[in-house]
Write an enzyme that holds these catalytic residues in place. Structure first.
Site, PDB file in Angstrom:
ATOM      1  N   HIS A 160       0.822  -1.217   0.000  1.00 52.36           N
ATOM      2  CA  HIS A 160       0.000   0.000   0.000  1.00 52.36           C
ATOM      3  C   HIS A 160       0.855   1.267   0.000  1.00 52.36           C
ATOM      4  O   HIS A 160       0.411   2.325   0.457  1.00 52.36           O
ATOM      5  CB  HIS A 160      -0.950   0.029   1.207  1.00 52.36           C
ATOM      6  CG  HIS A 160      -1.771  -1.212   1.364  1.00 52.36           C
ATOM      7  ND1 HIS A 160      -2.922  -1.435   0.648  1.00 52.36           N
ATOM      8  CD2 HIS A 160      -1.581  -2.322   2.145  1.00 52.36           C
ATOM      9  CE1 HIS A 160      -3.434  -2.614   0.987  1.00 52.36           C
ATOM     10  NE2 HIS A 160      -2.633  -3.171   1.891  1.00 52.36           N
ATOM     11  N   SER A 281      15.880  20.932 -15.823  1.00 52.39           N
ATOM     12  CA  SER A 281      14.732  21.822 -15.991  1.00 52.39           C
ATOM     13  C   SER A 281      15.171  23.084 -16.724  1.00 52.39           C
ATOM     14  O   SER A 281      16.285  23.578 -16.523  1.00 52.39           O
ATOM     15  CB  SER A 281      14.161  22.191 -14.622  1.00 52.39           C
ATOM     16  OG  SER A 281      13.268  23.281 -14.720  1.00 52.39           O
ATOM     17  N   LYS A 287      17.295  20.921 -10.730  1.00 47.12           N
ATOM     18  CA  LYS A 287      16.515  19.717 -10.998  1.00 47.12           C
ATOM     19  C   LYS A 287      17.324  18.653 -11.726  1.00 47.12           C
ATOM     20  O   LYS A 287      18.158  18.935 -12.581  1.00 47.12           O
ATOM     21  CB  LYS A 287      15.274  20.049 -11.844  1.00 47.12           C
ATOM     22  CG  LYS A 287      14.240  20.900 -11.147  1.00 47.12           C
ATOM     23  CD  LYS A 287      13.631  20.190  -9.952  1.00 47.12           C
ATOM     24  CE  LYS A 287      12.809  18.987 -10.318  1.00 47.12           C
ATOM     25  NZ  LYS A 287      11.638  19.312 -11.149  1.00 47.12           N
ATOM     26  N   GLU A 294       9.645   8.360 -16.706  1.00 44.19           N
ATOM     27  CA  GLU A 294       8.354   9.011 -16.922  1.00 44.19           C
ATOM     28  C   GLU A 294       7.843   8.767 -18.342  1.00 44.19           C
ATOM     29  O   GLU A 294       6.641   8.514 -18.562  1.00 44.19           O
ATOM     30  CB  GLU A 294       8.480  10.503 -16.641  1.00 44.19           C
ATOM     31  CG  GLU A 294       8.717  10.814 -15.165  1.00 44.19           C
ATOM     32  CD  GLU A 294       8.914  12.299 -14.898  1.00 44.19           C
ATOM     33  OE1 GLU A 294       8.869  13.095 -15.863  1.00 44.19           O
ATOM     34  OE2 GLU A 294       9.129  12.662 -13.733  1.00 44.19           O
TER      35      GLU A 294
END
Length: 475
Positions: A160, A281, A287, A294
């Site tokens: 979970h 970024s 970043k 992704e």
């Protein structure tokens, strides 16, 4: 009818096709990648026409030699279809007829674009299944290499998405490797069912000229011809099944990607990606983004859509061939092309990522992940597990109130909760002790994980051999 355009049909028509029909009917540009497979089928068909007496030995040799030249030119980029070629079959017949005259024109006897189209895609998929498998195995090799490094690196296991029990990090990596292993096993199983040649089915009823399809099937690396000529040209369940396998693989890759995204986050800090496999970024200089993971996660939906789209196309199609079936290639090509980009990128990302072992270990006991060890320890002392569960729950509650972890609890607190909780339980709530206790087959104990790695490496070797030992045409 003669409008100056080469077509494989038109004798019963008084006028040329409308421009709109021609535009809609012409194959997508990507479909012409099937040319080498169409030529492979044509070579087998030429030999069948020789057995039927339509081509003599000299004509067969002419055709075979010219088809070799055509394939070399096509693959070398010096020969391409024209805007007037309706499909790959029209393209290749036009070229062969222009170069060989009547000998090239004889090749159409005894076959149809229906069995040609079915054969081309089947050959293509059987070939690409092997290439896809090798790309998957390269990712597996990266997962196994990381796992071998982290057999004793203890981390948190989750259910979970909540801290559950400690595991060795190798065990977590191998969970992904095992699911992806089954995808290649599915390809092998799919190939066994798909190793049937549709050549000889012609339009749907079979051929009155090519009556030895078993010989053509063997030449093309099939196990046998299709049992039923109608089914041979009408069915695309082998394409749908292939797309299911690619979709399932994409889902498994997406789940791995999701974990990489979590592991590389500032909140986890488990993994750092190599600079070559991460992005930055345009506005935030600090970043470091897991874009490969992704993009892979995003493309899973695309591959699921390819499967869903083809299933919707196939639903309610009457037998035998219908032009709707051209949609099979769009879906198959896109799924294969997509995975051809995703898999090498994923393999590189996994192979080069750096695991923060100290951080894994620091987090491993947090969230009372060792609580099950207490309950098991009590159960092994003869206490019913339902009671052991309640006692352990009370211990966790006491630790929460004192804001300490299980390994920090005092003997006084243990005795206060239950007199059967003695110093022995503190030995059980050590990380190495906890993972070593999970020593059953498939468990996270380091010895069991090492055995799992050995078995998986052997199994991957078998899959690699299957992918490399293909007897059909390749491109």
């Amino acid at each position: 009818m003669n409008d100056g355009t080469e077509r494989l049909w038109g004798g019963r028509f008084k006028s040329a096709p409308a421009a709109e029909l021609t535009a809609l009917s012409r194959s997508e540009a990507s479909f012409f990648r099937l040319a080498p497979y169409d030529l492979a089928g044509s070579r087998a068909h030429a030999r069948e026409l020789s057995r039927a007496g339509i081509l003599n030995a000299g004509e067969v040799q002419q055709l075979l030699a010219e088809m070799e030249r055509v394939q070399a030119e096509f693959l070398g980029g010096t020969l391409a279809p024209s805007m007037h070629d309706e499909d790959v079959h029209t393209f290749l017949e036009r070229v062969l007829t222009q170069r060989l005259g009547a000998v090239g024109a004889k090749l159409r006897a005894g076959r149809s674009r229906n069995d040609q189209a079915a054969n081309d895609l089947r050959l293509f998929l059987r070939d690409k299944a092997r290439k896809l498998a090798l790309d998957v195995i390269a990712l597996q090799d990266a997962l196994v290499a990381q796992a071998e490094t982290h057999v004793r690196s203890i981390s948190t296991g989750f259910t979970h998405l909540q801290p559950a029990q400690p595991v060795v990090f190798a065990h977590q990596l191998l969970a992904h490797a095992q699911s992806i292993y089954r995808d290649v096993d599915r390809l092998k199983d799919w190939d066994r069912r798909s190793a049937r040649s549709p050549l000889g089915a012609a339009a749907l009823a079979g051929s009155a000229i090519c009556v030895n399809p078993a010989l053509s099937a063997a030449e093309l690396g099939y196990d046998a011809p299709c049992e039923n000529s109608i089914d041979a040209v009408a069915s695309r369940d082998h394409v749908a099944e292939f797309l299911f396998i690619t979709s399932m693989l994409a889902v498994n890759l997406s789940r791995l990607s999701e974990e990489v995204i979590l592991w590389t986050s500032r909140q986890f800090r488990w993994v750092e990606l190599d600079d070559g496999y991460a992005t930055g970024s345009s506005i935030m200089p600090q970043k470091k983004n897991p874009d490969i993971a992704e993009l892979t996660r995003g493309k899973a939906g695309r591959l699921i859509g390819n499967l869903s789209g083809l299933l919707a196309t196939l639903k309610s199609l009457p037998l035998a061939y219908n032009r709707d079936l051209a949609e099979d290639k769009t879906a198959a090509f896109d799924s294969i092309d997509t995975l051809g980009l995703v898999l090498p990128a994923m393999a590189g990302m996994i192979r080069t990522m750096r695991v923060n072992v100290d951080e894994l270990r620091r987090q491993a006991p947090l969230g009372f992940t060792l609580a099950t060890e207490v309950a098991d320890w009590l159960a092994l002392k003869g206490i019913p597990f339902s009671e052991a569960h309640e006692i352990t729950g009370a211990l966790v509650r006491a630790c929460e109130e004192q804001q300490i972890e299980l390994g920090e609890v005092s003997l006084a607190t243990l005795a206060q909760i239950d007199p059967r909780l003695d110093a022995g339980v503190l030995e059980r709530v050590q990380l190495e002790t906890a993972v070593a206790a999970r020593s059953g087959f498939g468990g996270t104990a380091p010895l069991r994980v090492e055995e799992q790695i050995a078995r998986l490496k052997t199994a991957l070797g078998t899959q690699r051999a299957w992918a490399r030992e293909y007897g059909g045409p390749t491109c």
